[in-house]
Structure formats: C-alpha cells, structure tokens
Design an enzyme around this catalytic site. Structure first.
Site, PDB file in Angstrom:
ATOM      1  N   LYS A   1       9.404   7.171   0.070  1.00 21.09           N
ATOM      2  CA  LYS A   1      10.222   8.204   0.664  1.00 21.09           C
ATOM      3  C   LYS A   1      10.502   7.913   2.134  1.00 21.09           C
ATOM      4  O   LYS A   1      11.221   8.644   2.798  1.00 21.09           O
ATOM      5  CB  LYS A   1       9.485   9.564   0.583  1.00 21.09           C
ATOM      6  CG  LYS A   1       9.012   9.941  -0.794  1.00 21.09           C
ATOM      7  CD  LYS A   1       8.159  11.235  -0.688  1.00 21.09           C
ATOM      8  CE  LYS A   1       7.278  11.366  -1.893  1.00 21.09           C
ATOM      9  NZ  LYS A   1       6.251  12.403  -1.724  1.00 21.09           N
ATOM     10  N   GLY A   2       9.903   6.870   2.633  1.00 22.37           N
ATOM     11  CA  GLY A   2       9.918   6.591   4.080  1.00 22.37           C
ATOM     12  C   GLY A   2      11.265   6.277   4.700  1.00 22.37           C
ATOM     13  O   GLY A   2      11.385   6.219   5.924  1.00 22.37           O
TER      14      GLY A   2
ATOM     15  N   ASP B   1      10.810   1.216   5.110  1.00 23.38           N
ATOM     16  CA  ASP B   1      10.267   1.808   6.336  1.00 23.38           C
ATOM     17  C   ASP B   1       9.521   0.763   7.168  1.00 23.38           C
ATOM     18  O   ASP B   1       9.926   0.434   8.280  1.00 23.38           O
ATOM     19  CB  ASP B   1       9.402   3.050   6.030  1.00 23.38           C
ATOM     20  CG  ASP B   1       8.312   2.825   4.987  1.00 23.38           C
ATOM     21  OD1 ASP B   1       8.137   1.677   4.524  1.00 23.38           O
ATOM     22  OD2 ASP B   1       7.627   3.794   4.632  1.00 23.38           O
TER      23      ASP B   1
ATOM     24  N   ASP C   1       5.008  -5.105   6.498  1.00 21.71           N
ATOM     25  CA  ASP C   1       3.758  -5.516   7.129  1.00 21.71           C
ATOM     26  C   ASP C   1       3.355  -6.879   6.551  1.00 21.71           C
ATOM     27  O   ASP C   1       3.837  -7.914   7.009  1.00 21.71           O
ATOM     28  CB  ASP C   1       2.733  -4.406   6.830  1.00 21.71           C
ATOM     29  CG  ASP C   1       1.475  -4.518   7.633  1.00 21.71           C
ATOM     30  OD1 ASP C   1       1.558  -4.653   8.860  1.00 21.71           O
ATOM     31  OD2 ASP C   1       0.375  -4.458   7.045  1.00 21.71           O
TER      32      ASP C   1
ATOM     33  N   PHE D   1      -1.260   2.945  13.097  1.00 21.60           N
ATOM     34  CA  PHE D   1      -0.461   3.369  11.953  1.00 21.60           C
ATOM     35  C   PHE D   1       0.763   4.122  12.450  1.00 21.60           C
ATOM     36  O   PHE D   1       0.638   5.101  13.178  1.00 21.60           O
ATOM     37  CB  PHE D   1      -1.308   4.239  11.025  1.00 21.60           C
ATOM     38  CG  PHE D   1      -0.776   4.295   9.638  1.00 21.60           C
ATOM     39  CD1 PHE D   1      -0.958   3.249   8.757  1.00 21.60           C
ATOM     40  CD2 PHE D   1      -0.060   5.414   9.215  1.00 21.60           C
ATOM     41  CE1 PHE D   1      -0.449   3.306   7.470  1.00 21.60           C
ATOM     42  CE2 PHE D   1       0.452   5.469   7.924  1.00 21.60           C
ATOM     43  CZ  PHE D   1       0.255   4.411   7.052  1.00 21.60           C
ATOM     44  N   VAL D   2       1.948   3.652  12.082  1.00 23.43           N
ATOM     45  CA  VAL D   2       3.184   4.247  12.577  1.00 23.43           C
ATOM     46  C   VAL D   2       3.590   5.426  11.698  1.00 23.43           C
ATOM     47  O   VAL D   2       3.592   5.317  10.470  1.00 23.43           O
ATOM     48  CB  VAL D   2       4.318   3.194  12.613  1.00 23.43           C
ATOM     49  CG1 VAL D   2       5.573   3.783  13.256  1.00 23.43           C
ATOM     50  CG2 VAL D   2       3.873   1.947  13.374  1.00 23.43           C
TER      51      VAL D   2
ATOM     52  N   ASP E   1       5.153   8.471   6.835  1.00 28.40           N
ATOM     53  CA  ASP E   1       4.055   9.416   6.664  1.00 28.40           C
ATOM     54  C   ASP E   1       2.691   8.789   6.828  1.00 28.40           C
ATOM     55  O   ASP E   1       2.515   7.574   6.735  1.00 28.40           O
ATOM     56  CB  ASP E   1       4.109  10.012   5.250  1.00 28.40           C
ATOM     57  CG  ASP E   1       3.563   9.034   4.215  1.00 28.40           C
ATOM     58  OD1 ASP E   1       4.050   7.883   4.177  1.00 28.40           O
ATOM     59  OD2 ASP E   1       2.634   9.394   3.471  1.00 28.40           O
TER      60      ASP E   1
ATOM     61  N   ARG F   1       6.412  13.219   8.480  1.00 23.17           N
ATOM     62  CA  ARG F   1       7.746  12.660   8.206  1.00 23.17           C
ATOM     63  C   ARG F   1       8.835  13.289   9.069  1.00 23.17           C
ATOM     64  O   ARG F   1       9.833  12.666   9.373  1.00 23.17           O
ATOM     65  CB  ARG F   1       8.114  12.850   6.726  1.00 23.17           C
ATOM     66  CG  ARG F   1       7.267  12.031   5.763  1.00 23.17           C
ATOM     67  CD  ARG F   1       7.927  11.992   4.381  1.00 23.17           C
ATOM     68  NE  ARG F   1       7.003  11.606   3.333  1.00 23.17           N
ATOM     69  CZ  ARG F   1       6.695  10.344   3.006  1.00 23.17           C
ATOM     70  NH1 ARG F   1       7.232   9.342   3.656  1.00 23.17           N
ATOM     71  NH2 ARG F   1       5.848  10.085   2.029  1.00 23.17           N
TER      72      ARG F   1
HETATM   73  P1  IMP Z   1       3.213  -4.400   3.027  1.00 20.13           P
HETATM   74  O1  IMP Z   1       3.262  -4.546   1.549  1.00 20.13           O
HETATM   75  O2  IMP Z   1       1.884  -4.834   3.606  1.00 20.13           O
HETATM   76  O3  IMP Z   1       4.360  -5.096   3.734  1.00 20.13           O
HETATM   77  O4  IMP Z   1       3.239  -2.849   3.349  1.00 20.13           O
HETATM   78  C1  IMP Z   1       4.380  -2.143   3.396  1.00 20.13           C
HETATM   79  C2  IMP Z   1       4.186  -0.712   2.944  1.00 20.13           C
HETATM   80  O5  IMP Z   1       2.971  -0.121   3.426  1.00 20.13           O
HETATM   81  C3  IMP Z   1       5.317   0.123   3.551  1.00 20.13           C
HETATM   82  O6  IMP Z   1       6.335   0.360   2.633  1.00 20.13           O
HETATM   83  C4  IMP Z   1       4.654   1.408   3.977  1.00 20.13           C
HETATM   84  O7  IMP Z   1       4.841   2.400   2.998  1.00 20.13           O
HETATM   85  C5  IMP Z   1       3.202   1.099   4.108  1.00 20.13           C
HETATM   86  N1  IMP Z   1       2.838   0.937   5.539  1.00 20.13           N
HETATM   87  C6  IMP Z   1       2.321  -0.176   6.125  1.00 20.13           C
HETATM   88  N2  IMP Z   1       2.088   0.027   7.437  1.00 20.13           N
HETATM   89  C7  IMP Z   1       2.469   1.289   7.688  1.00 20.13           C
HETATM   90  C8  IMP Z   1       2.512   2.100   8.892  1.00 20.13           C
HETATM   91  O8  IMP Z   1       2.116   1.686  10.007  1.00 20.13           O
HETATM   92  N3  IMP Z   1       2.998   3.362   8.740  1.00 20.13           N
HETATM   93  C9  IMP Z   1       3.452   3.871   7.556  1.00 20.13           C
HETATM   94  N4  IMP Z   1       3.450   3.151   6.427  1.00 20.13           N
HETATM   95  C10 IMP Z   1       2.967   1.879   6.481  1.00 20.13           C
HETATM   96 MG    MG Z   2       3.579   5.918   2.870  1.00 15.51          MG
END
Ligand code: IMP
Ligand code: MG
Length: 176
Positions: free
Chosen positions: A43-44, A95, A98, A149-150, A156, A162
C-alpha cells in the site's frame, strides 16, 4: 492521545514536491507521448502515485499490485490486476527498495507473465548500498544511506504513519 513516536523529518513536504515535479518532467520527456501503464505496489505507493500522476503530462493508466510473504518467507503475488499489459510501457512504483529482493521478484513475475514492451521502476526511497540482488531504479525520489526506518508519505510502520505529509525516520527496531 496517541502515544506514537513522532518521526524525525527526513525530507519535508516541500522537498518531496520538488522531487515529484522533477521526476514527472523526466517521465513526460522519456515516454514522449506513449501511453504509460503505471502500476503501484500496495500500500506504500498510494500517496506517491496520487502526486506523480498529476506531475506527468501525457496519457497514463493506473493499476495496483500487491505481494505478501508466505509462511516459508517466500514472496508471493497477493493481488494482481486483470488488465492486459502485453506490449505496454509499464512503470512500476515502489515505496522503498532496500535489498532489492522484493522488487527483483516482482520484476521477474511481470516480465514473464505480462510481457510488457518496456518495464521501468520509480521509487520513493532507494537504499542502493543495501542491495543483495541487482535491481535498477530508473526514477528515484531520494537515494539514502541513513540507517533507520522510513515512514510517512504513504509508508508505514505496522500500518501507522501513512498519512504523515513528510518522510520521517524512526529508530530501527532492535528486532529488525
Ligand atoms: P527489500 O526487499 O529489502 O528491497 O525491501 C523492500 C520492502 O520492504 C519495501 O517494499 C517496504 O515495504 C519494506 N521496507 C524496507 N525498508 C523500509 C523502510 O525504511 N520503511 C518502510 N518500509 C520499508
Ligand atoms: Mg510496509
């Protein structure tokens, strides 16, 4: 009264709007009038999409996709639109990117299942230095290296924050 911690400002409402306008201009120029099929990952990206579509001056459509973590920690598609994206110019909105694991899975699924003409990625936050798997971001609002954490602007923490109009930073939970 809510006892939620107030996140520190990472990027203000004004800074976000400036980046949205810049990315909107770039997308308008890059796609040069061809119909963009924008797909937001829930939902981000709801706030990001609402702003970005108003900064792009050309035809576009909006759809949403959702993924979830299965019990064995594998990523699965939880919801996928019925729309036919074959031979279309798909622009995926995320959103935060990472490690790149989530996006990489989604990109693989879309390439194979939808067979778009092109597939690009726009993200609010790109943490390039955290990648465990290759994942190119074509349009990043902000590249950050800060730990934490953003939240806010659609993002969220356990479904909270949000609606914050800015991007904020929380101390990363010790369990993360
Ligand atoms: P990845 O698979 O490690 O790239 O993580 C990406 C997913 O983790 C994103 O779609 C977010 O939903 C969640 N996520 C990772 N870091 C954050 C953050 O700092 N704030 C909010 N959501 C995050
Ligand atoms: Mg999330």
């Amino acid at each position: 009264m809510s006892d939620l911690v107030k996140p520190a400002v990472l990027f203000s409402k004004e800074e976000i709007q400036e980046r949205i306008l810049d990315i909107g201009r770039r997308i308008t120029a890059d796609y040069d009038g061809s119909d963009v099929a924008m797909v937001g990952i829930l939902k981000g990206t709801i706030v990001f999409m609402a702003d970005l579509i108003r900064a792009i001056e050309q035809p576009l459509t909006c759809d949403f996709l959702n993924v979830e973590l299965a019990k064995d920690q594998r990523i699965e598609i939880a919801f996928s639109p019925e729309t036919n994206f074959r031979a279309r110019e798909v622009l995926l909105l995320q959103d935060v990117i990472d490690t790149g694991v989530t996006m990489n899975f989604i990109l693989g699924h879309i390439q194979e299942d939808w067979q778009p003409r092109s597939l690009k990625v726009a993200a609010i936050i790109d943490r390039e230095d955290q990648r465990k798997i290759d994942c190119a971001v074509d349009y990043a609002c902000f590249k950050i290296v800060e730990d934490g954490f953003v939240v806010g602007y659609g993002l969220d923490s356990e479904e909270q924050y949000r609606g914050l109009p800015y991007l904020g930073m929380l101390d990363r939970k010790k369990t993360d």
